[in-house]
Design a protein around this motif. Structure first.
Motif: not given
Length: 322
Positions: A140-145, A12-18, A253-260
């Protein structure tokens, strides 16, 4: 009226839902029906499908993960498995498929296209390891994490005058380590694409110690087999540089979180274009971004491109971290 299926596959990757939201809403806007397929190709073979509407994708653009869930499916790699997948798609009246994922997921889409079933790929992986596109959804989200973690680790590293090795994901691609290392001010960045010896890293550390710097951050990609593990590096630095070393493996933890915002917009652009391609009768294509322009090209061509490493950026990082 076309009926479009959509699934997310692999990591999974943040932004998939978008991206899911963009596909569903674009399809409905243009008069299509949409089926969401849960748990990737595995869910397809098990007929875990649901018809989606505008409300199905409400309030998800900011959420990490994937509402359709994801899994890996060995059965789909077989000819029998793919034939069953096509049979299920046709049973539900699905005319074409959007696949969100990385290279493994794209291979599945390619095989379906070869069987005459139209499929379009959207790149969703934190690894950023697909050459044909400048960025993949989630990178981008993972990088910011990672950057956020480096900042917190630097605080304690400075307080205790320690060396901290931060291991990040990326499989065999060093992009996540490189970009996060530069933005996080790491003293050393270790990636699979550049050969480096353990004693060279120890010497670099001793050089910084001589000029009075008592703490350092080393960002290390997980795929650096020639260097060994973070624990191997810790042992060398402890013995050769006399450093107090700690290892932090950031892991999932790098896979999760609200996408940028960047990943949300990128995913939206990808999803919208994927639907356009299907409505144009295109198949066996993947969408991507080059020079901030949305592009598309043949899946086979995209997968055949060897990933190149930004050596110029890496050399810059070495200069800035002296």
């Amino acid at each position: 009226m076309k009926t479009i299926g959509i699934l997310t596959s692999g990591g999974d990757a943040p932004g998939m839902n978008a991206a899911i939201r963009a596909v569903v809403r674009s399809a409905i806007y243009y008069g299509c029906k949409v089926y969401g397929i849960n748990r990737g190709y595995k869910g397809l073979l098990e007929e875990d499908l649901m018809e989606m509407n505008l409300s199905s994708v409400g309030d998800i653009i900011h959420r990490g993960g994937t509402m359709l869930k994801s899994s890996r499916c060995e059965e789909f790699k077989t000819e029998e498995g793919r034939k069953l997948g096509v049979k299920v798609l046709k049973k539900y009246g699905i005319d074409c498929l959007v696949v969100i994922g990385g290279d493994g997921s794209f291979n599945g889409a390619k095989k379906l296209s070869e069987m005459g079933f139209p499929a379009i790929g959207i790149p969703g992986t934190i690894d950023n390891d697909l050459e044909y596109t400048d960025y993949t959804i989630g990178f981008d989200t993972a990088m910011n994490t990672v950057i956020d973690a480096i900042g917190k680790i630097r605080d304690t590293s400075s307080s205790h005058e320690r060396v901290n090795i931060v291991e990040v994901m990326g499989r065999n691609c060093g992009d996540l380590a490189l970009y996060a290392g530069i933005a996080g001010g790491a003293e050393t960045i270790i990636v699979p694409e550049v050969d480096v010896k353990l004693d060279e890293i120890a010497l670099r550390l001793k050089t910084t110690q001589k000029r009075g710097k008592r703490h350092s951050i080393i960002v290390m990609a997980e795929g650096v087999e020639k260097v060994g593990s973070a624990s191997d590096l810790k042992k060398v630095l402890t013995e050769q540089a006399g450093a107090d070393v700690r290892v932090t493996v950031l892991g999932h933890v790098q896979r999760g979180g609200s996408p940028t915002a960047f990943d949300r917009i990128l995913a939206s652009r990808f999803g919208y274009r994927a639907v356009e391609l299907l409505l144009e009768g295109k198949s066996s294509r993947v969408v991507g971004i080059k020079d901030n322009k949305i592009i598309d090209l043949d899946i086979q061509e995209a997968l055949a491109m060897p990933k190149t490493f930004n050596r110029e950026l890496y050399e810059m990082a070495k200069v800035l971290s002296i």
